[in-house]
Design an enzyme around this catalytic site. Structure first.
Site, short mmCIF file in Angstrom:
data_model
loop_
_atom_site.label_atom_id
_atom_site.label_comp_id
_atom_site.label_asym_id
_atom_site.label_seq_id
_atom_site.Cartn_x
_atom_site.Cartn_y
_atom_site.Cartn_z
N ALA A 1 2.27 5.89 -37.84
CA ALA A 1 0.90 5.76 -38.32
C ALA A 1 0.42 4.32 -38.19
O ALA A 1 -0.72 4.07 -37.76
CB ALA A 1 0.79 6.23 -39.76
N TYR A 2 1.26 3.38 -38.55
CA TYR A 2 0.89 1.97 -38.44
C TYR A 2 0.66 1.58 -37.00
O TYR A 2 -0.34 0.93 -36.65
CB TYR A 2 1.98 1.11 -39.07
CG TYR A 2 1.76 -0.38 -38.98
CD1 TYR A 2 0.70 -0.98 -39.66
CD2 TYR A 2 2.60 -1.18 -38.23
CE1 TYR A 2 0.49 -2.34 -39.59
CE2 TYR A 2 2.41 -2.55 -38.15
CZ TYR A 2 1.35 -3.13 -38.83
OH TYR A 2 1.15 -4.49 -38.74
N SER A 3 1.59 1.99 -36.13
CA SER A 3 1.48 1.67 -34.71
C SER A 3 0.22 2.29 -34.11
O SER A 3 -0.47 1.67 -33.29
CB SER A 3 2.72 2.16 -33.97
OG SER A 3 2.67 1.81 -32.61
N SER B 1 -2.58 2.87 -35.62
CA SER B 1 -3.76 2.11 -36.05
C SER B 1 -3.89 0.81 -35.27
O SER B 1 -5.00 0.37 -34.96
CB SER B 1 -3.68 1.83 -37.56
OG SER B 1 -2.70 0.87 -37.88
N LYS B 2 -2.77 0.20 -34.92
CA LYS B 2 -2.82 -1.05 -34.17
C LYS B 2 -3.05 -0.81 -32.68
O LYS B 2 -3.62 -1.65 -31.98
CB LYS B 2 -1.53 -1.84 -34.40
CG LYS B 2 -1.40 -2.39 -35.81
CD LYS B 2 -2.55 -3.32 -36.17
CE LYS B 2 -2.34 -4.04 -37.48
NZ LYS B 2 -3.41 -5.02 -37.78
#
Length: 255
Positions: A162-164, A166-167
């Site tokens: 999820a973090y990746s 978003s980035k």
């Protein structure tokens, strides 16, 4: 170079002004310090950590520089517009915008709390777009917008989905916005740190996990906020102005 060709001349008779979001801690705070050392007047933007943001501004002014701290939710377009209004009213214009604010939550996809997904996307995607929109409207010629991704986009480690994602959205925006600003003499770049010794990275990790991360780069250590701030300072400076539309993986050689 022919006699008809010219190199863009950036004004040197006016103070340069920078807005740094996420400026109260970690990479953002070190970036505030580094840009102030280069003579920038700095607007430090914080969401909830008022005391360290104000302390950073006071340290700069005590050393003879110029800095103020302003609170804003970077995903709120009205609050972000007010930050830019403040920078213009206090210092006369804006030359550099660094969007270092971010949110990270780690979990395998099947276990991910969708409320955490929404919160990350609100800060990391919407927040980046809101800040970038104001920067595109207000940066002066010779200016720079610097956003943040992560080297985990390339490393593809479990639990970072999820973090990746978003980035990855931030990286997708970079070259497109650089092209949309054709003719404005404004650069748009993204910095993608590797494992860096910040609270955001270290929180919740045991010593073994941190040691494994430190062993990944050929330089065999974690990055520091100062390492990343140096990259930002270069991209913000006239010396870095020929770098445009790029994602710089500042990670000690992991990928």
């Amino acid at each position: 170079m022919s006699s008809k060709e010219t190199v863009p001349q950036h004004p040197t008779d006016r103070p340069r002004v920078a807005i740094v979001t996420g400026g109260s801690r970690g990479i953002g705070r070190e970036t505030v310090r580094r840009l102030a050392a280069d003579g920038y007047a700095v607007v430090t933007v914080y969401a909830g950590h008022r005391e360290p943001a104000e302390a950073a501004a006071k340290d700069i002014t005590a050393a003879g520089g110029r800095a103020i701290a302003v609170q804003a939710d970077i995903a709120d377009e009205q609050q972000v517009a007010a930050v830019f209004d403040t920078a213009e009213s206090e210092y006369g214009g804006i030359d550099v915008v660094v969007n270092a604010a971010g949110r990270m939550h780690l979990a395998p996809l099947v276990e991910l709390d969708l409320a955490e997904l929404d919160a990350m996307h609100r800060t990391n995607i919407r927040g980046t777009f809101v800040v970038a929109q104001q920067a595109a409207r207000r940066l002066r010629g010779g200016g720079a917008l610097i956003t943040f991704s992560t080297s985990i986009v390339g490393l593809a480690a479990p639990a970072y989905g999820a973090y990746s994602a978003s980035k990855g959205a931030v990286e997708a925006l970079t070259l497109i916005l650089a092209r949309e600003l054709r003719g404005r003499d404004i650069t748009v770049n993204t910095v993608a740190p590797g494992p860096t010794a910040t609270d955001l990275f270290l929180d919740g990790k045991d010593e073994e996990t941190i040691a494994r991360a430190a062993a990944q780069p050929p330089l065999e250590r974690l990055g520091t906020p100062a390492d990343i701030a140096e990259v930002v300072a270069f991209l913000a400076s006239p010396a870095g102005h020929w770098v445009n539309g790029q994602c710089l993986r500042a990670n000690g050689g992991i990928i």
